[in-house]
Design an enzyme around this catalytic site. Sequence first.
Site, mmCIF file in Angstrom:
data_model
loop_
_atom_site.group_PDB
_atom_site.id
_atom_site.type_symbol
_atom_site.label_atom_id
_atom_site.label_comp_id
_atom_site.label_asym_id
_atom_site.label_seq_id
_atom_site.Cartn_x
_atom_site.Cartn_y
_atom_site.Cartn_z
ATOM 1 N N ASN A 163 0.808 -1.226 0.000
ATOM 2 C CA ASN A 163 0.000 0.000 0.000
ATOM 3 C C ASN A 163 0.842 1.277 0.000
ATOM 4 O O ASN A 163 0.369 2.331 -0.419
ATOM 5 C CB ASN A 163 -0.976 0.003 1.184
ATOM 6 C CG ASN A 163 -0.281 -0.057 2.518
ATOM 7 O OD1 ASN A 163 0.751 -0.707 2.676
ATOM 8 N ND2 ASN A 163 -0.832 0.624 3.506
ATOM 9 N N GLU A 261 4.386 -4.549 12.464
ATOM 10 C CA GLU A 261 3.327 -3.529 12.390
ATOM 11 C C GLU A 261 2.218 -4.156 11.573
ATOM 12 O O GLU A 261 2.361 -4.370 10.372
ATOM 13 C CB GLU A 261 3.865 -2.246 11.744
ATOM 14 C CG GLU A 261 2.922 -1.068 11.921
ATOM 15 C CD GLU A 261 1.943 -0.912 10.769
ATOM 16 O OE1 GLU A 261 0.752 -1.284 10.956
ATOM 17 O OE2 GLU A 261 2.351 -0.438 9.715
ATOM 18 N N CYS A 294 -3.424 1.142 6.995
ATOM 19 C CA CYS A 294 -3.568 0.371 8.228
ATOM 20 C C CYS A 294 -4.120 1.216 9.369
ATOM 21 O O CYS A 294 -4.812 0.714 10.246
ATOM 22 C CB CYS A 294 -2.231 -0.243 8.617
ATOM 23 S SG CYS A 294 -0.899 0.963 8.849
ATOM 24 N N GLU A 473 8.602 1.428 16.242
ATOM 25 C CA GLU A 473 9.572 1.968 15.310
ATOM 26 C C GLU A 473 9.534 3.489 15.400
ATOM 27 O O GLU A 473 8.526 4.072 15.771
ATOM 28 C CB GLU A 473 9.256 1.522 13.879
ATOM 29 C CG GLU A 473 9.301 0.017 13.683
ATOM 30 C CD GLU A 473 8.875 -0.404 12.300
ATOM 31 O OE1 GLU A 473 7.886 0.167 11.771
ATOM 32 O OE2 GLU A 473 9.515 -1.295 11.721
#
Length: 496
Positions: A163, A261, A294, A473
């Site tokens: 994406n 993630e 997301c 992160e």
Amino acid sequence: MAPIPQQDPVARVAGVPVDTRHWIGGERVASAAAFPDHSPVDGALLAHVARGGEAEAHAAVTAARDAFPGWAATPPGERARVLHRIADGIEARTEELARVETADNGALLRSHRRGVMPRAAQNLRHFADRLLTLNHEDFETRGHSNHVSWDPSGPAVLITPWNAPLMLATWKLGPALAAGCTVVLKPAEWAPLTASLLAGIAHEAGLPAGVFNLVQGYGAEAGTPLVSDPRVRRISFTGSVPTARTIAGHAAAHLVPTSFELGGKSPLLVFADADLDLAAGLAVEQYDNAGQVCLAGTRLLVEESVRDVFLEKFLARARELTLGDPRDEATSMGPNIHPRHLERVDGFVRRALAAGARPLLGGEPHTALAERLGGTYYLPTLLTDVAQDSEIVQEEVFGPVLTLQTFADEEEAVRLANGTRFGLAATLATGDPERAERVAAQLVAGTVWTNCFFVRDLSAPFGGSRESGIGREGGDWSFDFYCDLKTTVTAPAGWS
């Protein structure tokens, strides 16, 4: 899928030559087979991409292992300068990268030009600069000094989604290379092309051979041997929960630290005291990138007393969206990534409708547009009359599909917001600062936005709670992951 013989290794995509071979040990490496890469914009075949497997994965990890001692010993200032040169290369080729990525993943060309590609370069610059300030104050224990240092851990495998391919590749590549790790990047097979361009840019910037390696292919064929290799010392993955479980199993065999993630089913809470024009705008913004984000707040939770007013404002804004060719400046929403993904999105909607959900907007593919352009387009959709325990509320759709629920009070709002197995992000709209602070403190989420969306400093920790991920992160948290932290304790002066 049956293997396709590798043909001409250089494809011309949106007028840009793209080498479709792997990049291993500072060289282009072909495979005996290839896989087709089609554009979601119009269904056109863009390229036949080298289809890697166990042999290519083994060669890439070997190259990364062999290059690791030299790169780890490279002074931080020189590592930072190389990262800045890679960023320079991205900026110099912004237009080419934007055109290729739009053809490959269908996101808006103007967004790639103005936001995504600049952010890809910024990722590298941020971690290059952060490396030079990485420090922990020495501290004393009974006269002994304690010094903390960050030692690069070794070869890292980076697995990125489709994406935001280039941006998320540099988000992982930046801290890994800055930390002194060598890497093997495995891009998503539905959008692999800008990763290949990045390999060329990194080489031109002077990154030594073997420090950055690229293996393309399917997860089971290329990804599995990469994450199973005992020589790998870190694995960073962005993608789905089921795939993360598989990777975690392989990593566990060799006790390899992982950073995940994963998915989200984020809430967007609208309280009666909110600026409803702002709230409606934030809600419509969740259709960005055809809902393939997301972090998207796909569950609209609106206080009952303002439901109708909010809905009127939302629908008015949503109906202004222009679904179409992402290369057109007038387009505000492009296609979904792949026919299989479009079927998945539509399947969620059809099952929800069968279970009693009511469409207030959209609810089906845009067949007329698909017939005209040939791509994978789905109408922006809003469903209401959905139960909290229903599939459409509990599972990540990853498409332009939102649900609308109402709440009576703050307690119910928090309960509904936290009522899934995910915890990646949350957005809330309110005019009461005390409420904002109180509700944010109760939300299970890695990131909470109040009266805004998608704003984040690269120094901040990023990641999810519950099944939305493992680890964080960003800023020093990335260095903590890619390094082995060491404490050196020295006796007082005068020792013998």
